[in-house]
Design an enzyme around this catalytic site. Structure first.
Site, PDB file in Angstrom:
ATOM      1  N   GLY A 197       0.650   9.599   1.286  1.00 29.26           N
ATOM      2  CA  GLY A 197       1.980   9.082   1.010  1.00 29.26           C
ATOM      3  C   GLY A 197       2.198   8.744  -0.460  1.00 29.26           C
ATOM      4  O   GLY A 197       1.760   9.468  -1.361  1.00 29.26           O
ATOM      5  N   ILE A 198       2.838   7.621  -0.694  1.00 23.36           N
ATOM      6  CA  ILE A 198       3.190   7.236  -2.062  1.00 23.36           C
ATOM      7  C   ILE A 198       1.924   6.937  -2.868  1.00 23.36           C
ATOM      8  O   ILE A 198       1.852   7.235  -4.065  1.00 23.36           O
ATOM      9  CB  ILE A 198       4.128   6.009  -2.057  1.00 23.36           C
ATOM     10  CG1 ILE A 198       5.393   6.288  -1.237  1.00 23.36           C
ATOM     11  CG2 ILE A 198       4.529   5.649  -3.484  1.00 23.36           C
ATOM     12  CD1 ILE A 198       6.264   5.058  -0.989  1.00 23.36           C
ATOM     13  N   ASP A 257      -9.059   3.687   0.088  1.00 20.56           N
ATOM     14  CA  ASP A 257      -8.260   3.737   1.316  1.00 20.56           C
ATOM     15  C   ASP A 257      -9.147   3.419   2.515  1.00 20.56           C
ATOM     16  O   ASP A 257     -10.342   3.696   2.503  1.00 20.56           O
ATOM     17  CB  ASP A 257      -7.621   5.127   1.497  1.00 20.56           C
ATOM     18  CG  ASP A 257      -6.370   5.078   2.353  1.00 20.56           C
ATOM     19  OD1 ASP A 257      -5.263   5.271   1.800  1.00 20.56           O
ATOM     20  OD2 ASP A 257      -6.470   4.809   3.574  1.00 20.56           O
ATOM     21  N   VAL A 309      -8.712  -3.486   2.481  1.00 17.33           N
ATOM     22  CA  VAL A 309      -8.268  -4.514   1.526  1.00 17.33           C
ATOM     23  C   VAL A 309      -8.205  -5.908   2.149  1.00 17.33           C
ATOM     24  O   VAL A 309      -8.158  -6.900   1.432  1.00 17.33           O
ATOM     25  CB  VAL A 309      -6.904  -4.167   0.879  1.00 17.33           C
ATOM     26  CG1 VAL A 309      -6.981  -2.881   0.077  1.00 17.33           C
ATOM     27  CG2 VAL A 309      -5.792  -4.115   1.924  1.00 17.33           C
ATOM     28  N   ASN A 343      -1.165  -0.997  -3.432  1.00 15.29           N
ATOM     29  CA  ASN A 343      -0.208  -0.193  -2.677  1.00 15.29           C
ATOM     30  C   ASN A 343      -0.479  -0.187  -1.168  1.00 15.29           C
ATOM     31  O   ASN A 343       0.425   0.042  -0.373  1.00 15.29           O
ATOM     32  CB  ASN A 343      -0.254   1.244  -3.235  1.00 15.29           C
ATOM     33  CG  ASN A 343       0.429   2.258  -2.345  1.00 15.29           C
ATOM     34  OD1 ASN A 343       1.652   2.354  -2.326  1.00 15.29           O
ATOM     35  ND2 ASN A 343      -0.359   3.009  -1.572  1.00 15.29           N
ATOM     36  N   TYR A 358       6.837  -7.141   8.625  1.00 14.10           N
ATOM     37  CA  TYR A 358       6.753  -6.336   7.409  1.00 14.10           C
ATOM     38  C   TYR A 358       7.609  -6.935   6.291  1.00 14.10           C
ATOM     39  O   TYR A 358       7.145  -7.122   5.152  1.00 14.10           O
ATOM     40  CB  TYR A 358       7.205  -4.901   7.717  1.00 14.10           C
ATOM     41  CG  TYR A 358       7.197  -4.001   6.507  1.00 14.10           C
ATOM     42  CD1 TYR A 358       6.010  -3.445   6.040  1.00 14.10           C
ATOM     43  CD2 TYR A 358       8.376  -3.711   5.803  1.00 14.10           C
ATOM     44  CE1 TYR A 358       5.994  -2.621   4.920  1.00 14.10           C
ATOM     45  CE2 TYR A 358       8.369  -2.892   4.696  1.00 14.10           C
ATOM     46  CZ  TYR A 358       7.177  -2.346   4.256  1.00 14.10           C
ATOM     47  OH  TYR A 358       7.167  -1.539   3.139  1.00 14.10           O
ATOM     48  N   LYS A 390       6.421  -8.461   2.655  1.00 12.66           N
ATOM     49  CA  LYS A 390       6.849  -7.904   1.368  1.00 12.66           C
ATOM     50  C   LYS A 390       7.638  -8.932   0.536  1.00 12.66           C
ATOM     51  O   LYS A 390       7.757  -8.799  -0.684  1.00 12.66           O
ATOM     52  CB  LYS A 390       7.669  -6.627   1.603  1.00 12.66           C
ATOM     53  CG  LYS A 390       6.832  -5.467   2.161  1.00 12.66           C
ATOM     54  CD  LYS A 390       5.771  -5.026   1.159  1.00 12.66           C
ATOM     55  CE  LYS A 390       4.909  -3.884   1.663  1.00 12.66           C
ATOM     56  NZ  LYS A 390       3.924  -3.432   0.659  1.00 12.66           N
ATOM     57  N   LEU A 404      14.070   3.556   0.473  1.00 13.12           N
ATOM     58  CA  LEU A 404      13.551   4.484   1.484  1.00 13.12           C
ATOM     59  C   LEU A 404      12.964   5.710   0.782  1.00 13.12           C
ATOM     60  O   LEU A 404      13.657   6.411   0.051  1.00 13.12           O
ATOM     61  CB  LEU A 404      14.678   4.882   2.435  1.00 13.12           C
ATOM     62  CG  LEU A 404      14.304   5.719   3.656  1.00 13.12           C
ATOM     63  CD1 LEU A 404      15.299   5.482   4.776  1.00 13.12           C
ATOM     64  CD2 LEU A 404      14.236   7.192   3.318  1.00 13.12           C
TER      65      LEU A 404
HETATM   66  N1  LIG Z   1       7.807   4.924   2.143  1.00 14.77           N
HETATM   67  C1  LIG Z   1       8.759   3.997   2.002  1.00 14.77           C
HETATM   68  O1  LIG Z   1       9.935   4.224   2.333  1.00 14.77           O
HETATM   69  C2  LIG Z   1       8.439   2.636   1.407  1.00 14.77           C
HETATM   70  C3  LIG Z   1       9.507   1.780   1.080  1.00 14.77           C
HETATM   71  C4  LIG Z   1       9.239   0.518   0.549  1.00 14.77           C
HETATM   72  C5  LIG Z   1       7.924   0.150   0.317  1.00 14.77           C
HETATM   73  N2  LIG Z   1       6.909   1.002   0.645  1.00 14.77           N
HETATM   74  C6  LIG Z   1       5.533   0.551   0.389  1.00 14.77           C
HETATM   75  O2  LIG Z   1       4.875   1.531  -0.382  1.00 14.77           O
HETATM   76  C7  LIG Z   1       3.496   1.565  -0.028  1.00 14.77           C
HETATM   77  C8  LIG Z   1       3.090   2.962   0.417  1.00 14.77           C
HETATM   78  O3  LIG Z   1       3.931   3.378   1.465  1.00 14.77           O
HETATM   79  P1  LIG Z   1       3.706   4.768   2.222  1.00 14.77           P
HETATM   80  O4  LIG Z   1       5.013   5.193   2.766  1.00 14.77           O
HETATM   81  O5  LIG Z   1       2.934   5.694   1.368  1.00 14.77           O
HETATM   82  O6  LIG Z   1       2.799   4.242   3.466  1.00 14.77           O
HETATM   83  P2  LIG Z   1       1.618   4.946   4.280  1.00 14.77           P
HETATM   84  O7  LIG Z   1       1.548   4.214   5.586  1.00 14.77           O
HETATM   85  O8  LIG Z   1       1.810   6.433   4.332  1.00 14.77           O
HETATM   86  O9  LIG Z   1       0.334   4.660   3.405  1.00 14.77           O
HETATM   87  C9  LIG Z   1      -0.339   3.447   3.450  1.00 14.77           C
HETATM   88  C10 LIG Z   1      -1.781   3.708   3.079  1.00 14.77           C
HETATM   89  O10 LIG Z   1      -2.473   2.455   3.108  1.00 14.77           O
HETATM   90  C11 LIG Z   1      -3.685   2.638   3.782  1.00 14.77           C
HETATM   91  N3  LIG Z   1      -4.115   1.382   4.375  1.00 14.77           N
HETATM   92  C12 LIG Z   1      -3.589   0.735   5.437  1.00 14.77           C
HETATM   93  N4  LIG Z   1      -4.293  -0.366   5.709  1.00 14.77           N
HETATM   94  C13 LIG Z   1      -5.268  -0.438   4.783  1.00 14.77           C
HETATM   95  C14 LIG Z   1      -6.325  -1.345   4.541  1.00 14.77           C
HETATM   96  N5  LIG Z   1      -6.513  -2.417   5.323  1.00 14.77           N
HETATM   97  N6  LIG Z   1      -7.151  -1.125   3.492  1.00 14.77           N
HETATM   98  C15 LIG Z   1      -6.988  -0.031   2.702  1.00 14.77           C
HETATM   99  N7  LIG Z   1      -6.019   0.881   2.891  1.00 14.77           N
HETATM  100  C16 LIG Z   1      -5.175   0.674   3.926  1.00 14.77           C
HETATM  101  C17 LIG Z   1      -3.409   3.689   4.824  1.00 14.77           C
HETATM  102  O11 LIG Z   1      -4.617   4.304   5.293  1.00 14.77           O
HETATM  103  C18 LIG Z   1      -2.507   4.640   4.050  1.00 14.77           C
HETATM  104  O12 LIG Z   1      -3.253   5.600   3.351  1.00 14.77           O
HETATM  105  C19 LIG Z   1       3.308   0.488   1.040  1.00 14.77           C
HETATM  106  O13 LIG Z   1       2.962  -0.727   0.412  1.00 14.77           O
HETATM  107  C20 LIG Z   1       4.693   0.376   1.643  1.00 14.77           C
HETATM  108  O14 LIG Z   1       4.888  -0.869   2.243  1.00 14.77           O
HETATM  109  C21 LIG Z   1       7.137   2.228   1.181  1.00 14.77           C
END
Ligand SMILES: NC(=O)c1ccc[n+]([C@@H]2O[C@H](COP(=O)([O-])OP(=O)(O)OC[C@H]3O[C@@H](n4cnc5c(N)ncnc54)[C@H](O)[C@@H]3O)[C@@H](O)[C@H]2O)c1
Length: 252
Positions: A17-18, A37, A64, A90, A158, A162, A190
């Site tokens: 993801g991000i 991760d 984490v 992240n 959630y 945040k 989003l």
């Molecule tokens: N995608 C969106 O629309 C969006 C919007 C606002 C904020 N965010 C934030 O951006 C960040 C990334 O979002 P995303 O969409 O890529 O999410 P995602 O769920 O695809 O990725 C999250 C990653 O964190 C890892 N992870 C989860 N628990 C963990 C732990 N205990 N220890 C280590 N790693 C762990 C997962 O394995 C995964 O690789 C997050 O903090 C999310 O809250 C995302």
């Protein structure tokens, strides 16, 4: 010269993801990257992508929310790259979470979200502090969400987690400023990634586009410029801030 030349960075949740996009962008700007991760195989894959492109990265399987695991992650960064200059908190429990009224959220799920999304960021920052303090320089970047100013319903654990990230960032900025360490938060809107999102429907996507100034859904690449800026020397006098990258859906 690239913007992060000579710096080493930990990106938690960097396996997909991000987070994956942050890792690739940091490496492209010359940083040596620790891809951390919970999913070790995904972390390995991203570190491999960086190496294939000529960059420098290691993969670390880390939870984490677990202090021993976080300490091991910081130690791995020390061993491979001599310490950590940039921490991007992240990792979060996000895409796997369904939506429901807060009275129906199982307490165990609530606790796990807080443990990872809030406590996790604090633990990771604490683990890299000795490295940053020794250098009198550091960049901590936390990740909030535009669901906070929206008060998005049916997602209270959630959104609450945040919100806490914003307060945590401000305290970090105050406590660590005297050591030359900045702490800022990115507030994404989003963002569509390659990962399926359990709580996202087409109706939600359409609604978001409606409230955004810019009429396109966000992609990970829409956040990486901000992350690189906050990790770089260019942001040296900015700390304690929360910066939204959301196509203009909310205005802080
Ligand atoms: N995608 C969106 O629309 C969006 C919007 C606002 C904020 N965010 C934030 O951006 C960040 C990334 O979002 P995303 O969409 O890529 O999410 P995602 O769920 O695809 O990725 C999250 C990653 O964190 C890892 N992870 C989860 N628990 C963990 C732990 N205990 N220890 C280590 N790693 C762990 C997962 O394995 C995964 O690789 C997050 O903090 C999310 O809250 C995302």
């Amino acid at each position: 010269m690239a913007q992060l030349d000579g710096k080493s960075a930990i990106v938690t949740g960097g396996g997909q993801g991000i987070g994956r996009a942050y890792c690739l962008a940091f490496a492209q700007e010359g940083a040596r990257v620790v891809v951390a991760d919970l999913n070790g195989a995904n972390a390995e894959a991203v570190a491999g992508e960086i190496a294939d492109a000529g960059g420098s990265a290691i993969a670390v399987r880390a939870d984490v929310g677990e202090p021993a695991s976080v300490e091991a992650m910081a130690a791995a960064a020390r061993e491979a790259f001599g310490g950590t200059d940039i921490l991007l908190n992240n990792a979060a429990i996000f895409t796997t979470l369904g939506r429901c009224g807060f009275e129906d959220i199982p307490l165990e799920e609530w606790d796990r979200v807080m443990r990872v999304n809030v406590t996790g960021g604090m633990l990771c920052a604490a683990a890299v502090l000795p490295d940053m303090r020794a250098k009198k320089r550091g960049r901590i970047i936390n990740v909030s969400s535009s669901t906070v100013p929206m008060g998005l319903p049916r997602f209270m654990h959630y959104v609450t987690s945040k919100s806490a990230v914003i307060g945590m960032t401000r305290v970090m900025a105050r406590e660590l400023g005297p050591d030359g360490i900045t702490a800022n938060a990115i507030m994404p809107g989003l963002i569509e990634t390659e990962v399926e999102n359990a709580g996202r429907t087409d109706a939600i996507r359409e609604k978001m586009i409606e409230v955004q100034c810019l009429k396109e859904l966000g992609r990970p690449g829409d956040l990486t410029g901000l992350a690189v800026f906050l990790a770089s020397d260019a942001s040296a006098y900015i700390t304690g801030q929360t910066i939204a990258a959301d196509g203009g859906s909310i205005h802080l």
